[in-house]
Design a protein around this motif. Structure first.
Motif, PDB file in Angstrom:
ATOM      1  N   ALA A 187       0.837   9.857   7.820  1.00 41.99           N
ATOM      2  CA  ALA A 187      -0.369   9.240   7.283  1.00 41.99           C
ATOM      3  C   ALA A 187      -0.001   7.785   6.969  1.00 41.99           C
ATOM      4  O   ALA A 187       0.623   7.136   7.808  1.00 41.99           O
ATOM      5  CB  ALA A 187      -0.865   9.975   6.045  1.00 41.99           C
ATOM      6  N   LYS A 188      -0.353   7.293   5.851  1.00 44.75           N
ATOM      7  CA  LYS A 188      -0.038   5.931   5.401  1.00 44.75           C
ATOM      8  C   LYS A 188      -0.118   4.905   6.540  1.00 44.75           C
ATOM      9  O   LYS A 188      -1.212   4.523   6.934  1.00 44.75           O
ATOM     10  CB  LYS A 188       1.332   5.923   4.713  1.00 44.75           C
ATOM     11  N   THR A 202      -5.990  11.967   4.910  1.00 47.65           N
ATOM     12  CA  THR A 202      -5.119  11.755   3.756  1.00 47.65           C
ATOM     13  C   THR A 202      -3.826  12.493   4.029  1.00 47.65           C
ATOM     14  O   THR A 202      -3.814  13.508   4.737  1.00 47.65           O
ATOM     15  CB  THR A 202      -5.726  12.320   2.458  1.00 47.65           C
ATOM     16  N   HIS A 239      -6.792  -2.574   2.778  1.00 49.23           N
ATOM     17  CA  HIS A 239      -6.226  -1.438   2.031  1.00 49.23           C
ATOM     18  C   HIS A 239      -5.697  -1.969   0.705  1.00 49.23           C
ATOM     19  O   HIS A 239      -4.862  -2.870   0.688  1.00 49.23           O
ATOM     20  CB  HIS A 239      -5.088  -0.799   2.832  1.00 49.23           C
ATOM     21  N   SER A 252       1.762   1.931   3.324  1.00 50.20           N
ATOM     22  CA  SER A 252       0.640   2.075   4.261  1.00 50.20           C
ATOM     23  C   SER A 252       0.428   0.816   5.080  1.00 50.20           C
ATOM     24  O   SER A 252      -0.366   0.797   6.014  1.00 50.20           O
ATOM     25  CB  SER A 252      -0.656   2.363   3.491  1.00 50.20           C
ATOM     26  N   LEU A 253       1.114  -0.245   4.685  1.00 48.76           N
ATOM     27  CA  LEU A 253       0.923  -1.527   5.369  1.00 48.76           C
ATOM     28  C   LEU A 253       2.261  -2.016   5.905  1.00 48.76           C
ATOM     29  O   LEU A 253       2.676  -3.151   5.674  1.00 48.76           O
ATOM     30  CB  LEU A 253       0.307  -2.542   4.391  1.00 48.76           C
ATOM     31  N   GLY A 263       0.830  -1.213   0.000  1.00 50.14           N
ATOM     32  CA  GLY A 263       0.000   0.000   0.000  1.00 50.14           C
ATOM     33  C   GLY A 263       0.853   1.247   0.000  1.00 50.14           C
ATOM     34  O   GLY A 263       0.515   2.233   0.665  1.00 50.14           O
ATOM     35  N   CYS A 264       1.941   1.184  -0.793  1.00 57.78           N
ATOM     36  CA  CYS A 264       2.871   2.339  -0.813  1.00 57.78           C
ATOM     37  C   CYS A 264       3.298   2.721   0.586  1.00 57.78           C
ATOM     38  O   CYS A 264       3.276   3.907   0.944  1.00 57.78           O
ATOM     39  CB  CYS A 264       2.223   3.538  -1.467  1.00 57.78           C
ATOM     40  N   PRO A 276      -7.704   4.813   6.476  1.00 57.08           N
ATOM     41  CA  PRO A 276      -7.381   6.226   6.275  1.00 57.08           C
ATOM     42  C   PRO A 276      -7.192   6.950   7.605  1.00 57.08           C
ATOM     43  O   PRO A 276      -8.077   6.911   8.469  1.00 57.08           O
ATOM     44  CB  PRO A 276      -8.610   6.787   5.547  1.00 57.08           C
ATOM     45  N   MET A 277      -6.064   7.569   7.760  1.00 52.94           N
ATOM     46  CA  MET A 277      -5.763   8.335   8.963  1.00 52.94           C
ATOM     47  C   MET A 277      -4.572   9.230   8.652  1.00 52.94           C
ATOM     48  O   MET A 277      -3.661   8.838   7.928  1.00 52.94           O
ATOM     49  CB  MET A 277      -5.430   7.394  10.124  1.00 52.94           C
ATOM     50  N   GLY A 287      -3.877   0.091   7.426  1.00 55.36           N
ATOM     51  CA  GLY A 287      -4.200   0.571   6.078  1.00 55.36           C
ATOM     52  C   GLY A 287      -5.451   1.419   6.033  1.00 55.36           C
ATOM     53  O   GLY A 287      -5.890   1.825   4.961  1.00 55.36           O
ATOM     54  N   PHE A 343      -5.185   6.703   0.020  1.00 54.27           N
ATOM     55  CA  PHE A 343      -6.410   6.117   0.581  1.00 54.27           C
ATOM     56  C   PHE A 343      -7.617   6.264  -0.344  1.00 54.27           C
ATOM     57  O   PHE A 343      -8.749   6.123   0.099  1.00 54.27           O
ATOM     58  CB  PHE A 343      -6.699   6.740   1.952  1.00 54.27           C
TER      59      PHE A 343
END
Lengths: 428, 428, 428, 428
Positions: free
Chosen positions: C270-271, C115, D79, C54-55, C51-52, C279-280, C277, D301
């Motif tokens: 973020a991410k 985001t 995600h 994000s994970l 997730g770029c 949104p935050m 994953g 996201f």
């Protein structure tokens, strides 16, 4: 009269396509006196354009000319940056004594680069610096110049398009009368200013012409201008009157707003301020708002020394007493009468402007253009204005002798009659 | 020499605080001839400022003066908007024959409002319209004027601060030499242009002075300018040379870039282009980029008729053969020698600029200012430039006779010696 | 493995052309666990994209999942605007105790719209409000989001072009290393900041990523970041570290700058901050700069309650002691070794990034793209980055077991070998 | 009920001052079901704020909850960037079949970052890219978000001030009714659009809410919206309906404009689109305007997978037939009746909004605030809106059972009665 194609070759070959007035008045002018211009072919023209109100005292006024020649012969300063010169001192003293003091104005005089646009740019900068705000309110159909800052305040879409950039930091609001007779646009201005959620960012200034010259000779009502002045004050915004076209007597008094009882924070002047058509511009700013530091708004040609000479003579000659104002008033009636005659020829047309800044809205740019073209063929220089060039606009020198004024108006009426006749025939 | 307080009262009372040069040269000038100015008190000054390079041919050149007086006496057009006049035709033909054709330039001539800033604004608009792009690359320490569009391209923070607005749509990149000797700043320009993720939006134009006058007499190397020209072309950007201060012979040739073998898309000119110090500005633009429509960039004073006369005489008199160029080259050596002597007095100082646009960076604005102040006391008008006013800048008229040039330089050297001596004593 | 055309019809028919990753990874994913994703056709993929970033803790971490299900079953708040909730309190306390306090940070936590771009917009607004300045320095190849404010700071020309507007109020300067090894770009930053005529308007903030994720995994040297931090302080500018991609352990520590000894005024996150994953986004801001008034920067989804739960679990689970950091360090060595093997296959290639944010610049976007495409065919999800997509970028979950990490790297090496072999054959 | 100071310490200590709703509703919420929220101290509240219209279907709808838990338990994708997932496919198919097709809409669905502001930013970018124009018309009292692009379209001065920058490229025009009953503001819009000198740059889009939620529940008349739609089309501008607050049934139908017979080019949605209060936003764009390239407007996201699940369930459950619409209509009448009773208590007050997006303008922000504060003490969550917070605004879940709706309204009426009584006493 035929077009002087042979003699205008160099312009076509070498001058930029941006050239403009020469297209409508396609001859080569060589000399001028008073309200008359003479072309190379000997043809003379009555000038009802007057350098777009830059020649309110006519061409080559003999007193100004004499003073300028004397200055040249004495090796007077031709260019002095913004250093002290005797010619600048003399201008300032005359301007103070004849113009400012009798009108109870104690504005400081700022010499900007000698273009109206430059004066407007300076005025906008001053207002932003004074208030710490960026937004400036300007009006529909306003014209303030084409440099980037001034252009943002200018309404004309053709000129705006030339920027190649979004033009910002100006909020456009409707000028007096823009929404028809039933609506006082100052109501909308007031609502916007007082509504914290209107989206109108608190303005640094409200900028307006009392008569919109390029915008179609829209003359604001005194009570509208007074109310806008009051709203500006309440909003903590400076009131800037752009008097570049309407000032210097064009609307009957030296400043266009003299009879309104307002006290603008800033006034911008150019065009006829030098008296002789020489480049000159200035900003009048109340002492408490004179915040530009040394050279903060600079420019090599700020303060054109030759223009100081002619400007001083113009003020002494025309504004030392009321005679000139009275002349203007009398001539304005002559103009009005003639324009009414033209208006009577065209159904739906109406008079625009006030005093010697008058015109007739004939309802279509094509018709207005045809009238002006015909007039030029018959020896009169006259132009259109307005969003669609639908207004035949008269900006004759304020010094035009009555007989010459009548002669010019006569050409114009004939041109209108001819064109309207032709149009009707064509339509039938 | 004492300050003329009694005679400068009107300026303090009535002129805006924005006035500037008059503060450093606090006397009232009344006449001028060649390279000498005379004050009301009879004191004379050698002028090494020359209207910031607006008086490259000196004050009141007799031939220009004579032509202008003759024009006035004949009631020649003083103001003609942008209509055809014989004086404009004569100027255009002379400019074409003497300046453009021998240099293989077929640029169109656009007359803008008569200020350098206005010419720059027009040039920026043209580039944006031609390319459909908004961004313009300008350089550290560049100076292009103080109206909103031009000011965005100007580096000086004091002037930028006057806008009261963020100034945008210009990307600032390092001028030649800005990053020291080891780094060719054109490498960085090239990397930015070729990297799709650099954040440099494709520029409409690259705008530069070959010698940065206000920025401290930074002279770009020919090979740097050539490379920038090449990079502009590859990037689809127009090359705009702002030759307002460096042109009209100041750097030894009519255009400052003549010996670089480049072919700018647009050249802006003002200052000395009228020859006489009268307000005049123009934009030279290649025919294929002459895209401004009629009046799209307009202005009442575009095309100052008086200036056309003096400008034509200047070009005929000084640029019809090579004699003047040779004179400039000889005088430049005289200036360089004297400046080197000053540089030798101040450890760490260095010569700046080229040809007759020269100066010495003495390392501190205070020192440079003291030298100029002392020189003024001894009869020489000379100014500083540079980010911190640290450069003593000589912009003597290019026509200054050798003896007068030496006299002025002698005053300057003495001033430097005096000030440095005083400083040393104070330090001890 | 074939493309699932039948099952992806609805996307082609109904989803906007703006969709992107699905084009390169053309299958339909249905579930995921840890570092593995499963498609509808049963095919499994090792996920080196995560997730770029994000994970960072992998997909569907069982502890976070369990906590979230429990919350749902108890009808815990799903959406609470920015009201007080027990879940937000728990998150704040954990974040304070585990993250901030041990690092001697007393930043306030601002929950923005969920985001990264929104966090960056808020950070830019704060800096402008704190300083009263508008300009923000950002760097070549930086990526900060695509809403208008953040996009102005983003270098990528493709994204910038999407604005349909000039993007302004940001000055772009060269990131560390941008001008080659001989030039320290901080010298240029320093010169620009200290030169009053550089044209760099005093910045409200200097905004940077310590490792530029989208820009090609450019890792700034600690000493460069330290110097930039010092220059920001001296210039009265806030230092904003955009840790959206590089934070949450990606570079070996929770914040990417922990080992640099700097103290950023603002940090954007973020991410991976939600851990799961979801949104935050948040902005950490020093108390003295916490100037946004109530709701001044608002947004309906600021503070995603579900994300508070998983974020709290993530922090407790992974950051309460040093075990996770040690794991990251060990895995980073595994990644580095494999990438070096790929680099050895491609002449002129070089390793980029640091820790678990690593890649190899193979010199061409085409080659990098071919390698990733081949890897996907063989069961590995991996992407490119860089101005020309020339960097094969590994963003594997930080929790990837060593064996799985080796397996993924093995697929990648094989893909590189295959593609390079093919390329060589084609070239011969 | 007392403030829970002990339990809210962490917020005061650690959360940014930007926090807002928690100040008016100063307790700690722990769970919620339907239209009721429960605080840590056991106190329950009827929720007439509904996450600012993000919870149109109430809190924790059991069917959505069940689906989401099942997804979690199956390790469904949490995600997935913008990759294909089965959950996204299911959402798209449902949205197409239940929402778009029956309304004859063939818009493409673009998933943006999951905030309303992000959707608005994307819509503005699309309009600018489609038209090549930069200007966007927005209206007085409009609210579209606080990221830089969206904020330029937002009218609220407090939020605008947070930008620290001039906000540009938006022209503000008066919303329906803004100039009083006598003036149709669409006349002004039409005049501005058709006047080439009005100063209104040709707009890329006209952006509006049919009911301005934050702006004070100003409901545009259908004929005004229809005319604006026509004027947009004639002007070559896209019509963007921002349905973020007014959509998803809030005004009685799924889209707020369904009964107006208009066909917007772009619709922005967020808030209740996920059904469950989870972050989600989307842009509906006509296929011919779907011009954003792959990832040109991106965001980590974009496409919140959990939200796809709940959104799909919401649409299936509530929009497959007309039952829900009928329920809304019935409940709207209940609300209207109660608000009229409050309006009758306050001289000069008036009802605002339409359907279940209703309020009463009580003439002063202080009074409205006092009423809401009193209501909260008595167990009702309700908020104000409008330029001066003068509107008591009801955004109850659309699913609120009639009895609970009546109970909430009863609290509100009592609060109004109490506060007004107190005020009268105080005034006497």
């Amino acid at each position: 009269m035929s077009t002087n194609t042979s003699t205008t070759t160099v312009f076509k070959r070498r001058e930029s396509e941006a050239r403009s007035y020469c297209r409508g008045f396609d001859t080569v002018f060589t000399s001028a006196q008073g309200s008359e211009m003479t072309a190379r072919d000997g043809q003379t023209y009555i000038d009802f354009l007057a350098g777009c109100s830059s020649l309110n005292y006519g061409h080559n006024d003999p007193d100004m000319k004499e003073a300028l020649i004397a200055h040249l012969q004495a090796d007077g300063i031709a260019h002095g940056l913004d250093m002290h010169t005797n010619t600048k001192a003399d201008f300032l003293e005359t301007f103070e004594n004849v113009i400012l003091r009798p009108r109870n104005m104690d504005h400081k005089v700022m010499f900007t680069g000698p273009t109206g646009a430059n004066a407007v740019e300076a005025a906008m900068k001053i207002a932003r610096k004074v208030t710490g705000r960026s937004n400036i309110v300007a009006f529909t159909n306003g014209f303030h110049g084409v440099t980037q800052g001034a252009l943002a305040a200018t309404g004309n879409g053709y000129h705006r398009g030339g920027a190649g950039l979004p033009l910002n930091n100006v909020t456009r609001l409707p000028f007096d009368g823009y929404m028809g007779q039933g609506t006082d646009t100052a109501d909308y201005l007031e609502a916007m200013l007082n509504d914290p959620s209107s989206g109108l960012d608190a303005p640094a200034a409200i900028l307006l012409e009392t008569v919109q010259g390029e915008g179609g000779l829209n003359a604001a009502r005194p009570e509208w201008v007074q109310r806008v002045a009051r709203l500006a004050k309440e909003a903590g915004a400076l009131l800037i009157i752009d008097d570049i076209q309407a000032g210097c007597g064009r609307t009957g008094t030296f400043f266009s707003f003299e009879e309104f009882g307002i006290d603008p924070d800033i006034v911008t002047m150019a065009k006829s301020v030098s008296g002789f058509g020489l480049p000159m511009a200035l900003v009048l700013v109340k002492p408490e708002h004179d915040v530009m530091g040394p050279a903060e708004h600079n420019g090599t040609f700020r303060g054109n020394t030759h223009a100081f000479i002619t400007a001083r003579v113009a003020i002494e000659k025309f504004w030392s007493d009321n005679a000139f104002q009275d002349d203007i008033a009398r001539r304005a009636k002559i103009v009005e009468k003639a324009l009414q005659e033209i208006a009577d020829m065209v159904p739906g047309s109406r008079l625009k402007g006030r005093s010697m800044m008058r015109g007739v809205d004939v309802g279509s740019g094509e018709l207005a253009g045809d009238i002006c073209a015909r007039a030029f063929q018959n020896g009169l220089i006259v132009e259109t204005s307005g969003p669609n060039d639908e207004v035949v606009k008269i900006l004759a020198p304020l010094t035009t002798p009555d007989a010459q004024l009548e002669a010019g108006l006569s050409i114009l009426k004939d041109a209108a009659r001819d064109v309207i006749g032709t149009t009707k025939v064509a339509a039938e």
